[in-house]
Design a protein around this motif. Structure first.
Motif, mmCIF file in Angstrom:
data_model
loop_
_atom_site.group_PDB
_atom_site.id
_atom_site.type_symbol
_atom_site.label_atom_id
_atom_site.label_comp_id
_atom_site.label_asym_id
_atom_site.label_seq_id
_atom_site.Cartn_x
_atom_site.Cartn_y
_atom_site.Cartn_z
ATOM 1 N N LEU A 78 -8.946 13.682 10.264
ATOM 2 C CA LEU A 78 -9.947 12.785 9.709
ATOM 3 C C LEU A 78 -10.422 13.258 8.151
ATOM 4 C CD1 LEU A 78 -12.466 12.225 12.792
ATOM 5 C CD2 LEU A 78 -10.792 10.599 11.645
ATOM 6 N N SER A 79 -9.798 14.484 7.948
ATOM 7 C CA SER A 79 -10.124 15.066 6.393
ATOM 8 C C SER A 79 -8.959 14.261 5.479
ATOM 9 C CB SER A 79 -9.916 16.597 6.586
ATOM 10 O OG SER A 79 -11.004 16.788 7.269
ATOM 11 N N ILE A 80 -8.018 13.712 6.156
ATOM 12 C CA ILE A 80 -6.881 13.205 5.043
ATOM 13 C C ILE A 80 -7.294 11.932 4.438
ATOM 14 C CG2 ILE A 80 -4.522 11.916 5.258
ATOM 15 C CD1 ILE A 80 -3.933 14.032 7.468
ATOM 16 N N PRO A 81 -8.210 10.990 5.086
ATOM 17 C CA PRO A 81 -8.504 9.962 4.073
ATOM 18 C C PRO A 81 -9.508 10.310 3.010
ATOM 19 C CG PRO A 81 -8.691 9.168 6.508
ATOM 20 C CD PRO A 81 -8.298 10.836 6.487
ATOM 21 N N VAL A 82 -10.323 11.567 3.366
ATOM 22 C CA VAL A 82 -11.287 11.878 2.426
ATOM 23 C C VAL A 82 -10.606 12.443 1.200
ATOM 24 C CG1 VAL A 82 -13.041 13.770 1.885
ATOM 25 C CG2 VAL A 82 -13.129 12.459 4.183
ATOM 26 N N ALA A 85 -15.315 2.874 4.988
ATOM 27 C CA ALA A 85 -14.884 3.759 5.996
ATOM 28 C C ALA A 85 -15.043 5.200 5.795
ATOM 29 C CB ALA A 85 -13.568 3.087 6.575
ATOM 30 N N VAL A 86 -14.350 5.764 4.780
ATOM 31 C CA VAL A 86 -14.370 7.158 4.431
ATOM 32 C C VAL A 86 -15.805 7.610 4.284
ATOM 33 C CG1 VAL A 86 -13.966 8.672 2.780
ATOM 34 C CG2 VAL A 86 -12.366 7.142 3.504
ATOM 35 N N ARG A 87 -16.759 6.701 3.445
ATOM 36 C CA ARG A 87 -18.120 7.235 3.336
ATOM 37 C C ARG A 87 -18.860 7.162 4.450
ATOM 38 N NH1 ARG A 87 -19.109 3.468 -1.553
ATOM 39 N NH2 ARG A 87 -17.703 4.323 -3.058
ATOM 40 N N TRP A 88 -18.866 6.190 5.127
ATOM 41 C CA TRP A 88 -19.860 6.014 6.394
ATOM 42 C C TRP A 88 -19.274 6.282 7.730
ATOM 43 C CZ3 TRP A 88 -24.723 5.980 4.861
ATOM 44 C CH2 TRP A 88 -24.548 5.373 3.492
ATOM 45 N N VAL A 89 -17.988 6.633 8.094
ATOM 46 C CA VAL A 89 -17.529 6.629 9.316
ATOM 47 C C VAL A 89 -16.802 8.115 9.387
ATOM 48 C CG1 VAL A 89 -15.620 6.027 11.083
ATOM 49 C CG2 VAL A 89 -16.964 4.355 9.902
ATOM 50 N N PHE A 90 -15.680 8.307 8.622
ATOM 51 C CA PHE A 90 -14.871 9.648 8.659
ATOM 52 C C PHE A 90 -15.793 10.803 8.184
ATOM 53 C CE2 PHE A 90 -11.231 6.602 7.671
ATOM 54 C CZ PHE A 90 -10.909 6.630 9.076
ATOM 55 N N PHE A 91 -16.502 10.745 7.034
ATOM 56 C CA PHE A 91 -16.987 11.821 6.441
ATOM 57 C C PHE A 91 -18.108 12.117 7.236
ATOM 58 C CE2 PHE A 91 -19.957 14.276 3.538
ATOM 59 C CZ PHE A 91 -19.057 15.248 3.075
#
Length: 67
Positions: free
Chosen positions: A17-21, A38-44
């Motif tokens: 999950l760190s890859i999209p960040v 998605a990166v801001r509100w889901v993955f991070f």
């Protein structure tokens, strides 16, 4: 599930999950509206929670076990 297996699963999920960040920081993901959301509100948040679980999960389990 054994503790070592749980730790491996959480660790790999944390890494994947760190890859999209990384794409958000260094790539064009910041310009794509839905990907940025998605990166801001889901993955991070998931990365932060899994990091804290890897760090202090044993303590949380111990606290709930004593109750």
């Amino acid at each position: 599930m054994k503790a070592s297996t749980e730790r491996k699963v959480i660790r790999w999920g944390h890494i994947i999950l760190s890859i999209p960040v990384i794409g958000y920081i260094y790539g064009p993901v910041a310009q794509l509206h839905y990907a940025a959301l998605a990166v801001r509100w889901v993955f991070f948040p998931i990365i932060v929670i899994s990091g804290f679980w890897l760090w202090k999960g044993y303590w949380v389990k111990k606290q709930f076990k004593s109750v």
